[in-house]
Scaffold this motif. Structure first.
Motif, PDB file in Angstrom:
ATOM      1  N   THR A  66       1.156   5.803  -1.065  1.00 34.75           N
ATOM      2  CA  THR A  66       0.554   7.062  -1.491  1.00 34.75           C
ATOM      3  C   THR A  66       1.360   7.572  -2.686  1.00 34.75           C
ATOM      4  O   THR A  66       2.508   7.174  -2.886  1.00 34.75           O
ATOM      5  CB  THR A  66       0.564   8.135  -0.382  1.00 34.75           C
ATOM      6  OG1 THR A  66       1.916   8.510  -0.112  1.00 34.75           O
ATOM      7  CG2 THR A  66      -0.124   7.648   0.886  1.00 34.75           C
ATOM      8  N   SER A  81      -1.002  12.403   4.911  1.00 39.60           N
ATOM      9  CA  SER A  81       0.053  12.638   3.940  1.00 39.60           C
ATOM     10  C   SER A  81       1.394  12.870   4.612  1.00 39.60           C
ATOM     11  O   SER A  81       1.483  13.487   5.666  1.00 39.60           O
ATOM     12  CB  SER A  81      -0.292  13.857   3.077  1.00 39.60           C
ATOM     13  OG  SER A  81       0.760  14.134   2.187  1.00 39.60           O
ATOM     14  N   THR A 111       0.863  -1.179   0.000  1.00 39.41           N
ATOM     15  CA  THR A 111       0.000   0.000   0.000  1.00 39.41           C
ATOM     16  C   THR A 111       0.901   1.232   0.000  1.00 39.41           C
ATOM     17  O   THR A 111       1.891   1.282   0.722  1.00 39.41           O
ATOM     18  CB  THR A 111      -0.922  -0.011   1.237  1.00 39.41           C
ATOM     19  OG1 THR A 111      -1.705  -1.210   1.197  1.00 39.41           O
ATOM     20  CG2 THR A 111      -1.831   1.191   1.253  1.00 39.41           C
ATOM     21  N   GLN A 125       4.644   9.165  -1.551  1.00 40.61           N
ATOM     22  CA  GLN A 125       5.680   8.229  -1.125  1.00 40.61           C
ATOM     23  C   GLN A 125       6.491   7.729  -2.318  1.00 40.61           C
ATOM     24  O   GLN A 125       7.715   7.688  -2.269  1.00 40.61           O
ATOM     25  CB  GLN A 125       5.060   7.036  -0.395  1.00 40.61           C
ATOM     26  CG  GLN A 125       4.569   7.354   0.987  1.00 40.61           C
ATOM     27  CD  GLN A 125       3.767   6.225   1.596  1.00 40.61           C
ATOM     28  OE1 GLN A 125       3.223   5.379   0.896  1.00 40.61           O
ATOM     29  NE2 GLN A 125       3.686   6.215   2.918  1.00 40.61           N
ATOM     30  N   ALA A 182      -4.899   7.769   4.332  1.00 43.45           N
ATOM     31  CA  ALA A 182      -3.819   7.947   5.307  1.00 43.45           C
ATOM     32  C   ALA A 182      -3.524   9.432   5.438  1.00 43.45           C
ATOM     33  O   ALA A 182      -4.013  10.239   4.651  1.00 43.45           O
ATOM     34  CB  ALA A 182      -2.567   7.201   4.856  1.00 43.45           C
ATOM     35  N   THR A 197      -4.820   6.131  -0.376  1.00 43.99           N
ATOM     36  CA  THR A 197      -3.754   5.140  -0.515  1.00 43.99           C
ATOM     37  C   THR A 197      -4.136   4.182  -1.636  1.00 43.99           C
ATOM     38  O   THR A 197      -5.322   4.010  -1.951  1.00 43.99           O
ATOM     39  CB  THR A 197      -3.520   4.351   0.790  1.00 43.99           C
ATOM     40  OG1 THR A 197      -4.729   3.720   1.193  1.00 43.99           O
ATOM     41  CG2 THR A 197      -3.019   5.269   1.890  1.00 43.99           C
ATOM     42  N   LYS A 243      -3.048   0.410  -3.933  1.00 48.52           N
ATOM     43  CA  LYS A 243      -2.431  -0.906  -3.876  1.00 48.52           C
ATOM     44  C   LYS A 243      -2.404  -1.467  -5.288  1.00 48.52           C
ATOM     45  O   LYS A 243      -3.344  -1.278  -6.061  1.00 48.52           O
ATOM     46  CB  LYS A 243      -3.228  -1.819  -2.952  1.00 48.52           C
ATOM     47  CG  LYS A 243      -2.539  -3.111  -2.641  1.00 48.52           C
ATOM     48  CD  LYS A 243      -3.236  -3.810  -1.496  1.00 48.52           C
ATOM     49  CE  LYS A 243      -2.457  -5.055  -1.173  1.00 48.52           C
ATOM     50  NZ  LYS A 243      -2.112  -5.113   0.217  1.00 48.52           N
TER      51      LYS A 243
END
Length: 116
Positions: free
Chosen positions: A50, A91, A48, A53, A89, A103, A105
């Motif tokens: 963002t 940030s 998972t 990320q 989530a 988020t 996946k």
């Protein structure tokens, strides 16, 4: 758009330093070609994540219009079947003050794409 460099008081001009996190692409298609494989690779792991990320870990440049193009990238990846929504989530982006972000996946299609 570049920011002008301010000369020092002694008249010298400092060398401009541009970190990777502050690079901004001028062409959307070129930017898309740069970031697409990185997002496919992360989606293939099944973890998972963002959007920020992935961009931060891979030191990706910003698109020509960051406010619109990051979201458009994620929509394209979802529409192509490489990612799906996983939840929400806070940030990690320093400028967002921990606001909520989606988020993502990876899907089986992303794993197949990475294996090919």
């Amino acid at each position: 758009m570049t920011t002008p460099i301010q000369p020092a008081l002694d008249g010298t001009v400092p060398v401009a330093s541009v970190s990777n996190s502050h690079r901004q692409a001028e062409d959307y298609e070129a930017w898309l070609a740069e970031v697409w494989p990185k997002f496919i690779a992360v989606a293939a792991t099944g973890r998972t994540f963002t959007c920020y990320q992935v961009a931060d870990e891979n030191r990706l440049s910003d698109p020509p219009n960051p406010q619109a193009h990051w979201g458009r990238l994620m929509t394209l990846l979802r529409d192509e079947g490489y990612i799906r929504t996983a939840g929400w989530a806070c940030s990690d982006r320093p400028t967002t003050h921990h606001s909520g972000v989606r988020t993502w996946k990876g899907t089986a299609a992303a794993r197949r794409e990475a294996a090919a």
